[in-house]
Design a protein around this motif. Structure first.
Motif, PDB file in Angstrom:
ATOM      1  N   GLN A 219      -5.258 -14.803  -7.093  1.00 29.22           N
ATOM      2  CA  GLN A 219      -4.484 -13.952  -8.000  1.00 29.22           C
ATOM      3  C   GLN A 219      -5.006 -12.516  -8.004  1.00 29.22           C
ATOM      4  OE1 GLN A 219      -4.942 -15.817 -11.839  1.00 29.22           O
ATOM      5  NE2 GLN A 219      -6.592 -14.445 -12.466  1.00 29.22           N
ATOM      6  N   GLU A 220      -6.293 -12.336  -7.765  1.00 29.39           N
ATOM      7  CA  GLU A 220      -6.872 -10.994  -7.753  1.00 29.39           C
ATOM      8  C   GLU A 220      -6.761 -10.324  -6.382  1.00 29.39           C
ATOM      9  OE1 GLU A 220      -8.614  -9.636 -10.653  1.00 29.39           O
ATOM     10  OE2 GLU A 220      -7.582 -11.326 -11.592  1.00 29.39           O
ATOM     11  N   LEU A 221      -6.587 -11.109  -5.351  1.00 30.47           N
ATOM     12  CA  LEU A 221      -6.603 -10.580  -3.982  1.00 30.47           C
ATOM     13  C   LEU A 221      -5.561  -9.497  -3.710  1.00 30.47           C
ATOM     14  CD1 LEU A 221      -8.070 -10.827  -1.299  1.00 30.47           C
ATOM     15  CD2 LEU A 221      -6.431 -12.609  -0.626  1.00 30.47           C
ATOM     16  N   PRO A 222      -4.327  -9.571  -4.262  1.00 28.99           N
ATOM     17  CA  PRO A 222      -3.360  -8.502  -3.988  1.00 28.99           C
ATOM     18  C   PRO A 222      -3.836  -7.114  -4.410  1.00 28.99           C
ATOM     19  CG  PRO A 222      -2.234 -10.407  -4.886  1.00 28.99           C
ATOM     20  CD  PRO A 222      -3.700 -10.689  -5.004  1.00 28.99           C
ATOM     21  N   SER A 223      -4.672  -7.032  -5.441  1.00 26.91           N
ATOM     22  CA  SER A 223      -5.173  -5.729  -5.862  1.00 26.91           C
ATOM     23  C   SER A 223      -6.134  -5.133  -4.840  1.00 26.91           C
ATOM     24  CB  SER A 223      -5.881  -5.845  -7.225  1.00 26.91           C
ATOM     25  OG  SER A 223      -4.934  -6.035  -8.248  1.00 26.91           O
ATOM     26  N   LEU A 224      -6.598  -5.958  -3.930  1.00 27.74           N
ATOM     27  CA  LEU A 224      -7.424  -5.482  -2.824  1.00 27.74           C
ATOM     28  C   LEU A 224      -6.583  -5.324  -1.570  1.00 27.74           C
ATOM     29  CD1 LEU A 224     -10.279  -4.833  -1.728  1.00 27.74           C
ATOM     30  CD2 LEU A 224     -10.543  -7.273  -1.256  1.00 27.74           C
ATOM     31  N   ALA A 225      -5.753  -6.320  -1.277  1.00 32.43           N
ATOM     32  CA  ALA A 225      -4.985  -6.325  -0.031  1.00 32.43           C
ATOM     33  C   ALA A 225      -3.841  -5.314  -0.029  1.00 32.43           C
ATOM     34  CB  ALA A 225      -4.438  -7.731   0.223  1.00 32.43           C
ATOM     35  N   VAL A 226      -3.118  -5.198  -1.141  1.00 36.65           N
ATOM     36  CA  VAL A 226      -1.971  -4.285  -1.181  1.00 36.65           C
ATOM     37  C   VAL A 226      -2.399  -2.835  -0.959  1.00 36.65           C
ATOM     38  CG1 VAL A 226      -0.153  -3.328  -2.663  1.00 36.65           C
ATOM     39  CG2 VAL A 226      -0.490  -5.803  -2.540  1.00 36.65           C
ATOM     40  N   PRO A 227      -3.428  -2.323  -1.669  1.00 34.24           N
ATOM     41  CA  PRO A 227      -3.849  -0.949  -1.384  1.00 34.24           C
ATOM     42  C   PRO A 227      -4.292  -0.736   0.068  1.00 34.24           C
ATOM     43  CG  PRO A 227      -4.744  -1.657  -3.471  1.00 34.24           C
ATOM     44  CD  PRO A 227      -4.148  -2.878  -2.831  1.00 34.24           C
ATOM     45  N   LEU A 228      -4.985  -1.703   0.638  1.00 32.65           N
ATOM     46  CA  LEU A 228      -5.393  -1.558   2.038  1.00 32.65           C
ATOM     47  C   LEU A 228      -4.173  -1.519   2.945  1.00 32.65           C
ATOM     48  CD1 LEU A 228      -8.479  -3.969   2.136  1.00 32.65           C
ATOM     49  CD2 LEU A 228      -8.479  -1.466   2.033  1.00 32.65           C
ATOM     50  N   GLY A 229      -3.166  -2.332   2.629  1.00 31.94           N
ATOM     51  CA  GLY A 229      -1.935  -2.316   3.408  1.00 31.94           C
ATOM     52  C   GLY A 229      -1.167  -1.024   3.237  1.00 31.94           C
ATOM     53  N   VAL A 230      -1.101  -0.520   2.008  1.00 37.49           N
ATOM     54  CA  VAL A 230      -0.411   0.740   1.746  1.00 37.49           C
ATOM     55  C   VAL A 230      -1.051   1.884   2.536  1.00 37.49           C
ATOM     56  CG1 VAL A 230      -0.037   2.512  -0.021  1.00 37.49           C
ATOM     57  CG2 VAL A 230       0.509   0.125  -0.515  1.00 37.49           C
ATOM     58  N   CYS A 231      -2.369   1.927   2.534  1.00 34.70           N
ATOM     59  CA  CYS A 231      -3.076   3.010   3.218  1.00 34.70           C
ATOM     60  C   CYS A 231      -2.993   2.873   4.737  1.00 34.70           C
ATOM     61  CB  CYS A 231      -4.530   3.043   2.770  1.00 34.70           C
ATOM     62  SG  CYS A 231      -4.724   3.435   1.018  1.00 34.70           S
ATOM     63  N   ALA A 232      -3.013   1.629   5.220  1.00 33.24           N
ATOM     64  CA  ALA A 232      -2.943   1.419   6.669  1.00 33.24           C
ATOM     65  C   ALA A 232      -1.535   1.664   7.213  1.00 33.24           C
ATOM     66  CB  ALA A 232      -3.382  -0.003   7.009  1.00 33.24           C
ATOM     67  N   GLY A 233      -0.531   1.432   6.391  1.00 28.90           N
ATOM     68  CA  GLY A 233       0.851   1.526   6.860  1.00 28.90           C
ATOM     69  C   GLY A 233       1.492   2.879   6.677  1.00 28.90           C
ATOM     70  N   THR A 234       0.783   3.835   6.069  1.00 27.24           N
ATOM     71  CA  THR A 234       1.332   5.168   5.846  1.00 27.24           C
ATOM     72  C   THR A 234       0.315   6.221   6.285  1.00 27.24           C
ATOM     73  OG1 THR A 234       0.454   5.311   3.599  1.00 27.24           O
ATOM     74  CG2 THR A 234       2.648   4.333   3.859  1.00 27.24           C
ATOM     75  N   ALA A 235       0.771   7.465   6.255  1.00 27.19           N
ATOM     76  CA  ALA A 235      -0.119   8.556   6.658  1.00 27.19           C
ATOM     77  C   ALA A 235      -1.247   8.762   5.651  1.00 27.19           C
ATOM     78  CB  ALA A 235       0.678   9.847   6.810  1.00 27.19           C
ATOM     79  N   ALA A 236      -0.996   8.403   4.378  1.00 24.89           N
ATOM     80  CA  ALA A 236      -2.010   8.526   3.308  1.00 24.89           C
ATOM     81  C   ALA A 236      -2.648   9.910   3.322  1.00 24.89           C
ATOM     82  CB  ALA A 236      -3.062   7.434   3.461  1.00 24.89           C
ATOM     83  N   GLU A 237      -1.799  10.937   3.271  1.00 25.97           N
ATOM     84  CA  GLU A 237      -2.267  12.317   3.384  1.00 25.97           C
ATOM     85  C   GLU A 237      -3.309  12.686   2.341  1.00 25.97           C
ATOM     86  OE1 GLU A 237      -1.528  14.593   5.634  1.00 25.97           O
ATOM     87  OE2 GLU A 237      -0.203  13.276   6.786  1.00 25.97           O
ATOM     88  N   ARG A 238      -3.127  12.229   1.113  1.00 26.47           N
ATOM     89  CA  ARG A 238      -4.019  12.655   0.043  1.00 26.47           C
ATOM     90  C   ARG A 238      -5.426  12.079   0.178  1.00 26.47           C
ATOM     91  NH1 ARG A 238      -1.817  17.188  -1.830  1.00 26.47           N
ATOM     92  NH2 ARG A 238       0.396  16.894  -2.296  1.00 26.47           N
ATOM     93  N   LEU A 239      -5.568  11.006   0.944  1.00 25.01           N
ATOM     94  CA  LEU A 239      -6.891  10.407   1.092  1.00 25.01           C
ATOM     95  C   LEU A 239      -7.812  11.235   1.985  1.00 25.01           C
ATOM     96  CD1 LEU A 239      -6.156   6.581   1.300  1.00 25.01           C
ATOM     97  CD2 LEU A 239      -6.879   7.950  -0.661  1.00 25.01           C
ATOM     98  N   ARG A 240      -7.304  12.341   2.488  1.00 25.71           N
ATOM     99  CA  ARG A 240      -8.180  13.249   3.211  1.00 25.71           C
ATOM    100  C   ARG A 240      -9.103  14.006   2.260  1.00 25.71           C
ATOM    101  NH1 ARG A 240      -3.891  15.998   7.543  1.00 25.71           N
ATOM    102  NH2 ARG A 240      -3.323  14.055   8.619  1.00 25.71           N
ATOM    103  N   ARG A 241      -8.785  13.969   0.969  1.00 22.72           N
ATOM    104  CA  ARG A 241      -9.577  14.680  -0.029  1.00 22.72           C
ATOM    105  C   ARG A 241     -10.530  13.712  -0.739  1.00 22.72           C
ATOM    106  NH1 ARG A 241      -8.110  19.790  -0.753  1.00 22.72           N
ATOM    107  NH2 ARG A 241      -6.112  20.482   0.120  1.00 22.72           N
ATOM    108  N   ALA A 242     -11.726  14.191  -1.010  1.00 20.22           N
ATOM    109  CA  ALA A 242     -12.773  13.343  -1.580  1.00 20.22           C
ATOM    110  C   ALA A 242     -12.399  12.724  -2.923  1.00 20.22           C
ATOM    111  CB  ALA A 242     -14.072  14.141  -1.709  1.00 20.22           C
ATOM    112  N   PRO A 243     -11.798  13.473  -3.873  1.00 18.06           N
ATOM    113  CA  PRO A 243     -11.479  12.839  -5.167  1.00 18.06           C
ATOM    114  C   PRO A 243     -10.575  11.626  -5.019  1.00 18.06           C
ATOM    115  CG  PRO A 243     -11.318  15.225  -5.342  1.00 18.06           C
ATOM    116  CD  PRO A 243     -11.479  14.910  -3.884  1.00 18.06           C
ATOM    117  N   ASN A 244      -9.567  11.717  -4.175  1.00 20.41           N
ATOM    118  CA  ASN A 244      -8.647  10.600  -3.977  1.00 20.41           C
ATOM    119  C   ASN A 244      -9.350   9.404  -3.360  1.00 20.41           C
ATOM    120  OD1 ASN A 244      -7.238  13.287  -3.859  1.00 20.41           O
ATOM    121  ND2 ASN A 244      -5.416  11.982  -3.949  1.00 20.41           N
TER     122      ASN A 244
END
Length: 255
Positions: A55-80
């Motif tokens: 039940q807790e795993l989606p909170s780990l897997a979904v963000p990893l999938g979101v970041c892997a499947g998109t450009a995730a532009e904002r994650l280039r910055r340290a605060p994000n």
């Protein structure tokens, strides 16, 4: 498309606030169906370790999938990156470590498991999509007092949560059964020290991120856990005549 999705993420955050308030009302009017409150009925149940891990795993897997499947532009910055890492560290502990430390544990009703699983998908997407695509922070945000205080609160809250879970796991010696009064740590001051730690953790995350999405998650967490803590507190008072009357429900020295 970006303004539309940003509006949708804000709408999801407001919906999360409403769900937290509604969930608090519903929990007050019905008995919880997990752990000590679960009835021995014929409903299908999921083994405790499997339930917590899955039940807790989606909170780990979904963000990893979101970041892997998109450009995730904002994650280039340290605060994000730091804020998303704070979220992921918690759920790595909750889904990959905590379940396998459980000793015994009562099976969880299927519908409780499904609701928790769906929430983790919802919240995992909301937090990660916002931080990876839309959250805008100055490069020096990591030195802002709100970020620094929030990060410290997040870390302290997580440590309180982990330590309190450790105390609860070790209440009974091998071979013992039944319930005992928790002793040690913040349990000397509140009934639900583990919940207090998690509330502090997500309030810190919300302060560090200074966003509607983080604030909605913190509010949802407080609404649900405070209501559960009230139920626990009342149960202990009724179960144990010697339960310390000075203990508060969830917030030391307040309530």
């Amino acid at each position: 498309m970006e303004p539309v999705e940003r509006f949708q993420l804000d709408a999801l955050a407001y919906l999360q606030c409403a769900l937290g308030l509604l969930g608090s009302v519903v929990l007050r009017r019905m008995d919880s169906a997990y752990g000590r409150y679960a009835s021995p009925g014929p409903a299908f149940r999921v083994p405790a370790r499997a339930a917590w891990a899955l039940q807790e795993l989606p909170s780990l897997a979904v963000p990893l999938g979101v970041c892997a499947g998109t450009a995730a532009e904002r994650l280039r910055r340290a605060p994000n990156r730091i804020l998303l890492a704070m979220f992921l560290v918690h759920y790595a502990q909750r889904s990959l470590i905590f379940p396998f430390l459980i000793r015994g544990g009562k099976p969880m009703p299927l519908y409780t498991f499904v609701l928790a699983f769906m929430f983790c998908i919802y919240n995992g997407y909301l937090q990660s999509r916002y931080l990876s695509q839309y959250a805008v922070y100055a490069d020096d945000w990591v030195t802002d007092p709100r970020f620094l205080v929030g990060f410290c609160l997040w870390l302290i809250g997580m440590l309180i949560n982990i330590h309190s879970d450790h105390i609860l796991r070790n209440l009974r010696k091998p071979g013992e059964t039944g319930y005992k009064i928790p002793r040690g740590g913040l349990f000397e001051y509140v009934t639900a020290a583990n919940y207090f730690g998690e509330v502090v953790e997500w309030c810190g995350y919300s302060l560090a991120g200074w966003s509607l999405q983080g604030g909605a998650f913190a509010l949802f967490t407080f609404c649900i856990l405070f209501t559960r803590a009230q139920q626990h507190h009342q149960w202990y008072l009724e179960k144990f005549e010697d339960y310390p009357k000075f203990r508060k429900i969830i917030i030391p020295f307040l309530f």
